[in-house]
Design a protein around this motif. Structure first.
Motif, mmCIF file in Angstrom:
data_model
loop_
_atom_site.group_PDB
_atom_site.id
_atom_site.type_symbol
_atom_site.label_atom_id
_atom_site.label_comp_id
_atom_site.label_asym_id
_atom_site.label_seq_id
_atom_site.Cartn_x
_atom_site.Cartn_y
_atom_site.Cartn_z
ATOM 1 N N HIS A 83 0.815 -1.211 0.000
ATOM 2 C CA HIS A 83 0.000 0.000 0.000
ATOM 3 C C HIS A 83 0.857 1.274 0.000
ATOM 4 O O HIS A 83 0.682 2.123 -0.866
ATOM 5 C CB HIS A 83 -0.981 -0.022 1.174
ATOM 6 C CG HIS A 83 -1.949 1.110 1.149
ATOM 7 N ND1 HIS A 83 -3.073 1.128 0.330
ATOM 8 C CD2 HIS A 83 -1.986 2.280 1.832
ATOM 9 C CE1 HIS A 83 -3.724 2.237 0.512
ATOM 10 N NE2 HIS A 83 -3.097 2.973 1.421
ATOM 11 N N PRO A 84 1.799 1.433 0.913
ATOM 12 C CA PRO A 84 2.600 2.674 0.882
ATOM 13 C C PRO A 84 3.371 2.844 -0.405
ATOM 14 O O PRO A 84 3.423 3.946 -0.964
ATOM 15 C CB PRO A 84 3.560 2.507 2.071
ATOM 16 C CG PRO A 84 3.077 1.368 2.861
ATOM 17 C CD PRO A 84 2.179 0.555 2.017
ATOM 18 N N LEU A 85 3.950 1.744 -0.896
ATOM 19 C CA LEU A 85 4.833 1.886 -2.053
ATOM 20 C C LEU A 85 4.048 2.136 -3.325
ATOM 21 O O LEU A 85 4.494 2.852 -4.224
ATOM 22 C CB LEU A 85 5.710 0.653 -2.212
ATOM 23 C CG LEU A 85 6.762 0.442 -1.118
ATOM 24 C CD1 LEU A 85 7.582 -0.793 -1.415
ATOM 25 C CD2 LEU A 85 7.674 1.668 -1.015
ATOM 26 N N GLU A 88 0.408 5.263 -1.562
ATOM 27 C CA GLU A 88 0.792 6.440 -0.789
ATOM 28 C C GLU A 88 1.867 7.241 -1.528
ATOM 29 O O GLU A 88 1.827 8.457 -1.584
ATOM 30 C CB GLU A 88 1.340 6.040 0.583
ATOM 31 C CG GLU A 88 0.385 5.270 1.440
ATOM 32 C CD GLU A 88 -0.665 6.156 2.070
ATOM 33 O OE1 GLU A 88 -0.342 7.312 2.394
ATOM 34 O OE2 GLU A 88 -1.814 5.688 2.215
ATOM 35 N N ALA A 89 2.841 6.511 -2.103
ATOM 36 C CA ALA A 89 3.972 7.150 -2.732
ATOM 37 C C ALA A 89 3.529 8.069 -3.873
ATOM 38 O O ALA A 89 4.148 9.092 -4.157
ATOM 39 C CB ALA A 89 4.945 6.112 -3.245
ATOM 40 N N LYS A 90 2.396 7.698 -4.530
ATOM 41 C CA LYS A 90 1.935 8.455 -5.685
ATOM 42 C C LYS A 90 1.443 9.840 -5.268
ATOM 43 O O LYS A 90 1.637 10.818 -5.951
ATOM 44 C CB LYS A 90 0.807 7.678 -6.378
ATOM 45 C CG LYS A 90 0.878 7.754 -7.881
ATOM 46 C CD LYS A 90 -0.376 7.213 -8.546
ATOM 47 C CE LYS A 90 -0.705 5.797 -8.129
ATOM 48 N NZ LYS A 90 -1.842 5.246 -8.896
ATOM 49 N N LYS A 91 0.793 9.921 -4.111
ATOM 50 C CA LYS A 91 0.098 11.140 -3.713
ATOM 51 C C LYS A 91 1.038 12.326 -3.509
ATOM 52 O O LYS A 91 0.756 13.434 -3.895
ATOM 53 C CB LYS A 91 -0.665 10.907 -2.409
ATOM 54 C CG LYS A 91 -1.899 10.069 -2.567
ATOM 55 C CD LYS A 91 -2.588 9.926 -1.220
ATOM 56 C CE LYS A 91 -3.621 8.820 -1.246
ATOM 57 N NZ LYS A 91 -3.999 8.425 0.115
ATOM 58 N N GLU A 92 2.122 12.085 -2.875
ATOM 59 C CA GLU A 92 2.973 13.189 -2.444
ATOM 60 C C GLU A 92 4.024 13.503 -3.491
ATOM 61 O O GLU A 92 4.313 12.701 -4.368
ATOM 62 C CB GLU A 92 3.669 12.801 -1.124
ATOM 63 C CG GLU A 92 2.726 12.272 -0.071
ATOM 64 C CD GLU A 92 1.835 13.365 0.516
ATOM 65 O OE1 GLU A 92 2.234 14.544 0.458
ATOM 66 O OE2 GLU A 92 0.741 13.019 1.005
ATOM 67 N N THR A 93 4.578 14.624 -3.341
ATOM 68 C CA THR A 93 5.739 14.945 -4.165
ATOM 69 C C THR A 93 6.956 14.857 -3.281
ATOM 70 O O THR A 93 7.093 15.583 -2.302
ATOM 71 C CB THR A 93 5.626 16.353 -4.753
ATOM 72 O OG1 THR A 93 5.258 17.236 -3.711
ATOM 73 C CG2 THR A 93 4.610 16.384 -5.876
#
Lengths: 544, 391
Positions: A83-85, A88-93
């Motif tokens: 899930h994080p990789l 989640e990783a997509k959302k933030e810059t």
């Protein structure tokens, strides 16, 4: 015969030089090559899963996780890795510097156990141990995420050591659970666990546990040294270790004790002993072990000390009976009839009248029959077990006597020894061996034979050692101070020293005869340097 | 290493080569409970009879074990006779008629016929002491009847008659008028100086057409030969001096109203001492008795200081009478049954050396003073007579 066995042992040693893959070769840069490495090592086993995905960080980077199904927690893998990789990783810059792995480790993966590893063999071990390995394309290191979780047995009361009072928990097959159980009993930083892996193929995790400041360091070192010297390919149970590291491999007496009870283990640790926990087995080993330990039951410390002393002497008596009774019976009936009181002799003579075999043969044969029934009862499926006892009791007990094949007193003696041998289960195996040998000796030489047999046994017992500690102490050599838990079960406040035979570091449990702990001592937990043990008091408090 | 094994072997060998042992299965033994020794009619040999226990029939009524026997129809014992030049010879000869080896360790009584006793019992005692099997605790008895017949009389209460005789002897402390003598006790007399041994006498009496065994009298031996006997009263006289009285009843007759009073013996000691300063020397016998007032046939209250003192005096007189009786019988037989000689030998060896030669004649005229101390310490559960008439 012993020499033959020793020669065999030496031969076996030569086979040790089996090639283990010379550890240390590292990961490649390419993900595909790394996956191929794993495939080559682990084969196409269906339980080894390789899940490829794209790491959605800046530009998509190819990645994969490798794990063994059934050994890991699906939920953890999803929540903490995938899930994080992937999402989640997509959302933030993010601003990722050169150390991609370090970045992921610090910011994305939420699992509690995490490590970087760049050598290949440890990664394979991690996968087989239930962890998940994260491989990322272009990285020469991988992340090992701790996701161990598998089906475990619940903590249950052990069948082999049942007590009336006291805690009901027992060790399980899971090593972590077992160390946790010990930690819960001994809430003291001096409790040390040292881990090692034994067994070339089973790679069994073994933990050496002891209490720093109490245990004799020489003994701890000796235990570790002996364990390290083991070079075999499988350790499936604690007894596998016992046979490799025991002091006298041919002696029938166990110089290493076992238990399935955390309270027993904790008490022994606080006496200055070393425990060895083996993964995948609920029995843990304790050493050095003394002969007399088999007669100490955890219930002794839960009951009133007078009653406990009485019961302990009953145990001694029962143990003596369990191997002496058949021999004495044989000696009296076939050699020393003058020692039997006349009325008893008449009853016995009447019972023996017309039976076809000498008493020795009756006793040995009936003893063997009993052992067969017992063995059948143990191995059989539970529901059929009852049938065995009925057949055993009726056919063997009743019919054999009424058919005139065996005299009734013989059956009584065999039955009595059978019952008494269960009183001290930890020395039961010796009782069986001694019982048969002594009975045969008595059949050949009478009471004289019994005395010879006992002398040899006693000489052997006195010469045995368990990790340097005389096995028969505190009786031989006599250590009067230690008799407080042997000849009697002294009140807990009077057992103010640990067993002196173990030659531990801090021999004082509490001040002599101090019954009411001062309030300060009760509130402040002990720190390593002082460390007066308080196990009994703690156990007592916990029960309240 | 080699040497070590050699040592082990030697150790084992020493173990195996020592002593004598033999395996004997229980069902191959004939358990002897009583031995009777008679003279064979030819007058030369012994005829020895054995009472052998038949275990199956002893248990008889309890059923259970054997299918074959047929239960209680059989006597629980079998009397086997054998003859031989010596007792040992006879025991071995018994295997001519017995399927099993005789086992003497559980023998309880040895009954010796009067004729044998008159001839001398030294060889018998010697054998019983020497052989490993017979016990020192077995009882010795003399009988005027055939010992073999005595062994065949069934006990009314016990399954094994010999055990019955042994129990009969052991109840001697109910009266102290019989003396129970074990092989060990009797053999002691041979060691002591000139002490005459004694043995109880048993005989068959017929009451209501049934034979039973009765203990009566005490046989007196000079050296190893039967010399005479003591009756019940004299026997107790002897036991007072030896300090062997354990119990019994002394019946007194009150001089004023002729009523009888039973005094129960509760504890008694007897002690011999000698006064050697003057010649002829005097022996002293001190008897100390604690007694219980056990019953009375008069209404008067005997539990007053004066009456009790009077009773104590009467008791002391009665005891003195019993001892006197024993003494005069012993003097008459010239048999030192009390062990006066042994006392002198132990405590006054010089005097003994002097008297040794003519002891028997000396003993016949020996002056013996008897001191009796009686204390009536208890009166039972009531102080006054248990039943008071007309009150």
């Amino acid at each position: 015969m012993f020499r033959f066995l020793l020669r065999k042992l030496r031969l076996a040693q030569q086979f040790k030089e089996n090639a283990t893959p010379s550890a240390g070769y590292r990961l490649h840069k390419s993900l595909e090559e790394n996956i191929a490495l794993f495939r080559a090592e682990l084969g196409e086993s269906p339980d080894v899963a390789i899940r490829r995905f794209t790491l959605n960080l800046k530009k998509g980077i190819k990645a994969a996780i490798i794990f063994v199904e059934g050994l890991m927690d699906q939920q953890v893998v999803y929540d903490c890795i995938l899930h994080p990789l992937m999402i989640e990783a997509k959302k933030e810059t993010w601003t990722v510097d050169s150390d991609l792995l370090g970045f992921i480790q610090e910011n994305l993966i939420t699992a509690s156990g995490l490590a970087q590893e760049d050598r290949f063999p440890p990664l394979v071990d991690a996968v087989l141990g239930g962890d998940t390995v994260l491989l990322i394309d272009g990285q020469t290191a991988a992340l090992v995420v701790s996701t161990k979780n598998w089906e475990k047995r619940a903590i249950e009361e052990p069948d082999t050591e049942v007590t009336i009072m006291g805690p009901r928990d027992g060790f399980t097959e899971d090593l972590r659970t077992n160390t946790a159980l010990l930690r819960r009993k001994i809430n003291y930083p001096g409790l040390v666990f040292e881990q090692m892996v034994i067994g070339r193929r089973t790679r069994t995790t073994v933990v050496v546990a002891y209490v720093q400041g109490i245990a004799n360091e020489k003994i701890v070192e000796e235990v570790k040294a002996r364990l390290k010297r083991i070079n075999t390919d499988m350790i499936l149970d604690a007894n596998y270790l016992t046979e490799f590291i025991t002091d006298a491999p041919f002696s029938p007496f166990p110089t290493i004790a076992y238990t399935e009870r955390p309270d027993v283990a904790a008490a022994r640790l606080l006496e200055g002993r070393v425990a060895v926990l083996v993964n995948n087995t609920p029995t843990i080993l304790m050493m050095p072990s003394l002969f007399i330990e088999a007669f100490q039951s955890p219930d002794d410390y839960n009951d009133h000390f007078l009653y406990a002393t009485f019961i302990r002497w009953l145990r001694y008596l029962a143990f003596l009976m369990s191997f002496l009774l058949p021999a004495l019976f044989v000696a009296l009936t076939s050699y020393h009839q003058e020692l039997i009181p006349t009325p008893l002799l008449i009853s016995m003579a009447a019972a023996v009248e017309g039976t076809p075999f000498p008493v020795v043969i009756e006793v040995v044969a009936m003893g063997a029959v009993f052992e067969i029934i017992r063995e059948a009862g143990v191995r059989l499926a539970r529901p059929i077990g009852q049938t065995i006892s009925i057949v055993g009791a009726l056919v063997i007990g009743e019919a054999v006597v009424s058919a005139g094949l065996v005299a009734a007193p013989t059956v009584i003696v065999v039955a009595l020894t059978a019952i008494t041998s269960f009183v001290v289960p930890k020395q039961q195996e010796i009782a069986i061996i001694l019982r048969l040998t002594l009975a045969v000796l008595a059949g050949i030489l009478g009471a004289y034979g019994i005395i010879i047999g006992l002398l040899f046994t006693l000489a052997h017992l006195a010469s045995l050692r368990s990790f340097g500690v005389p096995y028969f102490s505190p009786v031989i050599p006599l250590q009067v101070g230690d008799l407080k838990d042997v000849a009697v079960r002294a009140p807990l406040w009077a057992m103010w020293t640990r067993p002196q035979a173990l030659e531990g570091q801090d021999s004082k449990r509490q001040n002599f005869g101090e019954r009411v702990p001062s309030s300060i001592a009760a509130e402040e937990p002990d720190r390593p340097p002082s460390a007066p043990g308080k196990r009994k008091k703690e156990e007592k408090n916990r029960k309240k | 290493m080699k040497k070590k094994w050699l040592w082990w072997c030697l150790l084992l060998l020493t173990g195996l080569s020592s002593g004598c042992w033999d395996q004997r299965e229980l069902e191959r033994l004939a358990i002897v409970s009583g031995i009777g020794i008679d003279l064979h009619p030819d007058g030369e040999n012994y005829q020895v009879s054995f009472q052998i226990i038949r275990p199956d029939d002893v248990l008889g009524g309890r059923g259970g074990t054997g299918g074959g026997g047929g239960g209680g129809a059989n006597k629980p014992f079998w009397t086997l006779k054998a003859e031989g030049k010596t007792v040992f010879d006879a025991i071995r000869n018994a295997t001519f008629e017995s399927s099993r080896r005789l086992f003497l360790s559980h023998n309880e009584v040895v009954i010796i016929n009067e004729e044998v006793a008159k001839k001398g019992i030294f060889p018998i005692i010697e054998f019983l002491m020497r052989d490993a099997e017979p016990r020192l605790s077995e009882w010795l008895l003399v009988t005027p009847d055939q010992a073999e017949k005595v062994l065949q009389v069934e006990s009314k209460l016990e399954k094994v008659p010999a055990a019955g005789i042994a129990h009969q002897l052991q109840t001697y402390h109910a009266t102290s008028k019989v003396r129970a003598v074990s092989l060990y006790d009797f053999a002691n007399h041979f060691v002591q100086k000139k002490t005459a041994g004694t043995m109880p006498v048993i005989r068959i009496v017929e009451t209501d057409g049934e034979k039973i065994l009765k203990l009566e009298k005490t046989a007196v031996f000079k050296e190893d030969k039967l010399a005479g006997d003591l009756d019940y009263r004299e026997t107790r006289g002897l036991l007072w001096v030896l300090g062997e009285v354990r119990g019994g009843i002394i019946v007194l007759e009150l001089p004023d109203d002729g009523a009888t009073v039973s005094i129960e013996i509760s504890e008694a000691t007897g002690k011999i001492s000698a006064v050697v300063k003057e010649r002829p020397l005097k022996m002293q016998v001190e008897i100390d008795l604690e007694a219980i007032l056990g019953g009375q046939s008069t209404e008067q209250n005997l539990v007053t200081p004066e009456k009790t003192n009077f009773l104590e005096k009467l008791t002391a007189e009665a005891i003195t009478g019993e001892v006197e009786a024993a003494l005069s019988k012993a003097r008459q037989l010239g048999a030192d049954i009390f062990g006066f000689a042994e006392h002198l030998h132990r405590y006054h060896p010089q005097v003994w050396k002097e008297l040794q030669k003519e002891w028997e004649s000396y003993f016949r005229q020996l002056d013996v003073t008897i001191k009796v101390k009686v204390l009536i310490a208890e009166v039972g559960l009531t102080r006054r007579p248990a039943i008071l008439f007309g009150e």
